[in-house]
Write a protein that holds these residues in place. Structure first.
Motif, PDB file in Angstrom:
ATOM      1  N   THR A  82       0.836  -1.192   0.000  1.00 56.91           N
ATOM      2  CA  THR A  82       0.000   0.000   0.000  1.00 56.91           C
ATOM      3  C   THR A  82       0.877   1.251   0.000  1.00 56.91           C
ATOM      4  O   THR A  82       2.012   1.228   0.461  1.00 56.91           O
ATOM      5  CB  THR A  82      -0.912   0.050   1.242  1.00 56.91           C
ATOM      6  N   GLN A  83       0.326   2.299  -0.548  1.00 64.08           N
ATOM      7  CA  GLN A  83       1.029   3.588  -0.582  1.00 64.08           C
ATOM      8  C   GLN A  83       0.082   4.664  -0.055  1.00 64.08           C
ATOM      9  O   GLN A  83      -1.124   4.437   0.042  1.00 64.08           O
ATOM     10  CB  GLN A  83       1.424   3.939  -2.029  1.00 64.08           C
ATOM     11  N   PHE A  84       0.626   5.821   0.256  1.00 66.32           N
ATOM     12  CA  PHE A  84      -0.221   6.957   0.609  1.00 66.32           C
ATOM     13  C   PHE A  84      -1.121   7.273  -0.593  1.00 66.32           C
ATOM     14  O   PHE A  84      -0.661   7.171  -1.739  1.00 66.32           O
ATOM     15  CB  PHE A  84       0.626   8.192   0.916  1.00 66.32           C
ATOM     16  N   ASN A  85      -2.361   7.656  -0.313  1.00 64.07           N
ATOM     17  CA  ASN A  85      -3.267   7.958  -1.423  1.00 64.07           C
ATOM     18  C   ASN A  85      -2.988   9.359  -1.960  1.00 64.07           C
ATOM     19  O   ASN A  85      -3.763  10.294  -1.758  1.00 64.07           O
ATOM     20  CB  ASN A  85      -4.721   7.811  -0.980  1.00 64.07           C
ATOM     21  N   MET A  86      -1.834   9.458  -2.617  1.00 66.05           N
ATOM     22  CA  MET A  86      -1.421  10.737  -3.211  1.00 66.05           C
ATOM     23  C   MET A  86      -1.329  10.553  -4.721  1.00 66.05           C
ATOM     24  O   MET A  86      -1.377   9.431  -5.218  1.00 66.05           O
ATOM     25  CB  MET A  86      -0.033  11.132  -2.675  1.00 66.05           C
ATOM     26  N   ARG A  87      -1.170  11.672  -5.432  1.00 64.50           N
ATOM     27  CA  ARG A  87      -0.999  11.568  -6.892  1.00 64.50           C
ATOM     28  C   ARG A  87       0.297  10.817  -7.189  1.00 64.50           C
ATOM     29  O   ARG A  87       1.277  10.939  -6.428  1.00 64.50           O
ATOM     30  CB  ARG A  87      -0.940  12.971  -7.509  1.00 64.50           C
ATOM     31  N   VAL A  88       0.290  10.091  -8.303  1.00 62.85           N
ATOM     32  CA  VAL A  88       1.455   9.278  -8.673  1.00 62.85           C
ATOM     33  C   VAL A  88       2.715  10.145  -8.735  1.00 62.85           C
ATOM     34  O   VAL A  88       3.781   9.765  -8.227  1.00 62.85           O
ATOM     35  CB  VAL A  88       1.202   8.572 -10.027  1.00 62.85           C
ATOM     36  N   GLY A  89       2.589  11.308  -9.349  1.00 60.20           N
ATOM     37  CA  GLY A  89       3.738  12.217  -9.467  1.00 60.20           C
ATOM     38  C   GLY A  89       4.273  12.610  -8.099  1.00 60.20           C
ATOM     39  O   GLY A  89       5.496  12.646  -7.878  1.00 60.20           O
ATOM     40  N   ALA A  90       3.358  12.856  -7.171  1.00 58.07           N
ATOM     41  CA  ALA A  90       3.772  13.247  -5.815  1.00 58.07           C
ATOM     42  C   ALA A  90       4.444  12.071  -5.095  1.00 58.07           C
ATOM     43  O   ALA A  90       5.396  12.266  -4.318  1.00 58.07           O
ATOM     44  CB  ALA A  90       2.562  13.733  -5.017  1.00 58.07           C
TER      45      ALA A  90
END
Lengths: 281, 237
Positions: A82-90
Motif C-alpha cells: 500500500t502507498q499513501f493515497n497521493m498523486r502518482v507524481g507526488a
C-alpha cells in the motif's frame, strides 16, 4: 555481494525458509523461482532487513542485515504494497526525496513509457498500474541490490514485454544485482542470467541459464526406445502418451538413436518437472 | 539525511487528513456551541447562567497531536517504508511532525484563550470558560510561559502515545499497558504510593515552578521517545 549462511525463518510452527546457504558474488539479473508459499517473498524480506531471521547469517555488501540494520544498498518494496493515497507524481517525488540514490529522470521516463497517469491518485490506479508504480520506485533506486517481487503481476503481455526491456535497460545503465521473483517463467528467461529455485523453503538449485539451456532437454519416442536411454541419466520427469514416452532430462547431452528425438525444454517445463517431482511424471 | 527527514515530516503532515477532519469537526462544533451561539443569544438579550462552566474550544485541539501520534506508527510506518524511507529517518521525521503540530496547537489554544475566552468571560454575560492552561496554573507567569508549559506537557503526552502505540502487538507493548494500569490501580489506594503519584503529576502539570515542569516534561518526553529506536528496530514490515 550477498551471502546467506544457513538461514532459517520460522513463523510460529511454520518454517518458511529452511537452512538456506547461498552466495551471489557479483552483478547480474537473477530469477528467484518457486511455487506459491515456497519462501520467495520471505527471502526478499530477509535480504532487505524487513524481518529478522530465526537462525543463520545474512550479509549484503559485507554488512550483516537485520531489521535494526537495514542495508542502504538494498531497494525492495513488496508487491501489492500500500502507498499513501497521493498523486502518482507526488509519490515519485516523495520517493525521490526519501531515497538518496533515486534516479528521478529514470522514474519519470518509465512512468511516461508505461502511460502511468501521474495526476491520478494511488487508489484510482488499476492493480497492474499499482504494481508498475511499485516496480518503478524500486528500480529507480540505484542501490547495489534491487529486489523485485512479482513485478509484472497484473500486466498485460505488451506491458510485460516492455517491462523486461526496461529491466535490461536499467541493468545496462547501472549494472548491479537484480533479483526478480515471478511465476511468468518463460518471459523472465529472456532477461535472466541465473536461476535460484527454492521449494518448501529449501534451496533446490542455483544455476546459470546457459547450463539449463545445455542440460535440460526432452527425449521423445516410443517407450521401448526411450526407456533404455534413461539409465545413468538424471530424469526429472516422464510424460507417457499411449506407447510413446517423453522423458525430461537434466544431465549431459546424449546423441539419441534413430526414432528418438531430442528437444530443448522450456524453462517453465524444467521448473515444473524439477519442482513438481513425483507429481509430474 | 536532512532531505529524507524533511520528506518524512512533510508526508506525515500531509497524510494526517483524518486527524485534521476529526479535530476540525470537534473544534467547529465547540466554537459554534460555546462562542457563536452564545454571542447570538447575548445579542438578543438571552444570557447564559454565569454559574455554568464550559471547556474552552481551543483545548479540544489537544486531540490533534495525540491522534497523529497514533496514526504515524500505525498507518504511516509501512507506507513510508514502501516509499524507500529508512527507519532512522522515519523516527526523526515522525518526531519533527509531532513537534510542529504540538507547537501549532499550543499557539492556537493560547491565542484562543487570550483572544476569545478571556474577553468573553470578562463581559460577565457568559459562563466560565475553563481552559487547561489556566486550570493547571500555567498562565500565572504570563502568556509566553503558559505557552511553553503547555508545549512541554503536550510533547510528553504525544511522545508517550506514539511510543505506546508503536509497541502494541509486541510483548513489551502489552507489558507497558499492564504496568500503567497496575501503577494507577495499585498506587491509588496505598497512601505512600498515592503520594508518589501525586508528586509525579504535580511535577509534570501543577507545580508553580515553571522551569521544573518544562524541564521534567522535556526530559521525560525525550527519554520516552528514545525508546522508539529499539521498538522500531524490531518492527517487521
Amino acid at each position: 555481494m550477498i551471502e546467506f549462511s544457513n538461514v532459517t525463518k520460522k513463523y510460529g510452527g511454520l518454517t518458511a525458509v529452511d537452512d538456506i546457504s547461498l552466495k551471489i558474488p557479483g552483478s547480474g539479473i537473477y530469477c528467484l523461482l518457486g511455487r506459491n508459499g515456497a519462501g520467495k517473498t520471505t527471502i526478499m524480506k530477509l535480504l532487505a532487513g524487513h524481518i529478522p531471521a530465526s537462525g543463520g547469517k545474512i550479509s549484503v555488501a559485507g554488512k550483516p542485515v537485520s531489521p535494526g540494520r537495514m542495508p542502504e544498498s538494498v531497494s525492495f518494496i513488496e508487491s501489492g504494497s500500500t502507498q499513501f493515497n497521493m498523486r502518482v507524481g507526488a509519490l515519485i517525488d516523495a520517493a525521490s526525496s526519501l531515497q538518496e540514490n533515486f534516479d528521478r529522470e529514470f522514474a519519470a521516463e518509465m512512468a511516461d513509457k508505461f502511460e502511468l497517469d501521474t495526476k491520478k491518485k494511488f487508489k484510482q490506479l488499476s492493480f497492474g498500474m499499482k504494481t508498475m508504480l511499485t516496480a518503478i520506485i524500486t528500480l529507480a533506486n540505484n542501490a547495489e541490490l534491487i529486489l523485485l517481487d512479482e513485478p509484472t503481476l497484473g500486466f498485460d503481455a505488451i506491458m510485460r514485454d516492455q517491462f523486461n526491456t526496461l529491466l535490461l535497460e536499467s541493468y545496462n545503465a547501472h549494472p548491479r544485482v537484480i533479483i526478480v521473483s515471478t511465476h511468468l517463467i518463460d518471459e523472465i528467461a529472456k532477461v535472466t542470467e541465473r536461476l535460484i529455485i527454492i521449494n518448501k523453503g529449501r534451496l533446490l538449485l542455483e544455476v546459470g541459464m546457459d547450463e539449463v539451456d545445455e542440460k535440460a532437454y526432452t527425449l521423445s519416442g516410443s517407450a521401448d526406445a526411450v526407456t533404455p536411454l534413461l539409465e545413468g541419466l538424471n530424469c526429472i520427469g516422464k510424460t507417457p502418451v499411449g506407447g510413446l514416452l517423453a522423458a525430461h532430462i537434466y544431465d549431459g547431452r546424449i546423441t539419441p538413436p534413430p526414432g528418438v528425438s531430442i528437444d530443448r525444454m522450456s524453462l517453465q517445463d524444467f521448473f515444473i518437472h524439477i519442482v513438481g517431482g513425483k507429481n509430474h511424471g | 539525511m536532512v532531505k529524507s527527514i524533511s520528506a518524512v515530516t512533510k508526508l506525515n503532515l500531509k497524510n494526517s487528513k483524518l486527524a485534521y477532519l476529526i479535530v476540525g469537526i470537534i473544534l467547529a462544533t465547540q466554537i459554534i456551541q460555546n462562542n457563536i451561539v452564545k454571542l447570538i443569544m447575548a445579542a438578543n438579550g438571552v444570557y447564559s447562567s454565569v454559574d455554568d462552566v464550559i471547556i474552552g474550544a481551543g483545548a479540544y485541539a489537544w486531540l490533534l497531536p495525540v491522534l497523529v501520534a497514533v496514526f504515524i506508527p500505525t498507518l504511516h510506518f509501512r507506507k513510508m517504508m514502501n516509499l524507500g524511507a529508512k527507519r532512522g529517518n522515519f523516527l526523526w521525521g515522525a518526531l519533527c511532525a509531532e513537534v510542529i503540530l504540538v507547537v501549532a496547537v499550543a499557539i492556537f489554544n493560547t491565542a484562543l484563550f487570550y483572544l476569545v475566552d478571556i474577553p468573553m468571560y470578562a463581559t460577565g454575560y457568559f459562563p466560565i470558560v475553563a481552559n487547561p492552561i489556566e486550570l493547571f496554573g500555567w498562565t500565572s507567569h504570563g502568556m509566553v510561559i503558559g505557552f511553553l508549559r503547555q508545549t512541554a506537557f503536550l510533547l510528553l503526552v504525544t511522545s508517550a502515545v506514539h511510543t505506546l502505540t508503536a509497541a502494541q502487538g509486541k510483548w513489551y507493548g502489552f507489558a507497558a499497558d499492564i504496568a500503567i494500569v497496575a501503577i494507577i490501580s495499585v498506587f491509588t489506594p496505598i497512601a505512600p504510593l498515592r503520594e508518589a503519584l501525586l508528586w509525579f503529576f504535580n511535577l509534570i502539570i501543577f507545580t508553580s515552578a515553571a522551569s521544573w515542569q518544562i524541564a521534567a516534561c522535556l526530559i521525560l518526553a525525550a527519554g520516552i521517545y528514545a525508546l522508539n529506536k529499539p521498538i522500531l528496530a524490531r518492527k517487521i514490515i
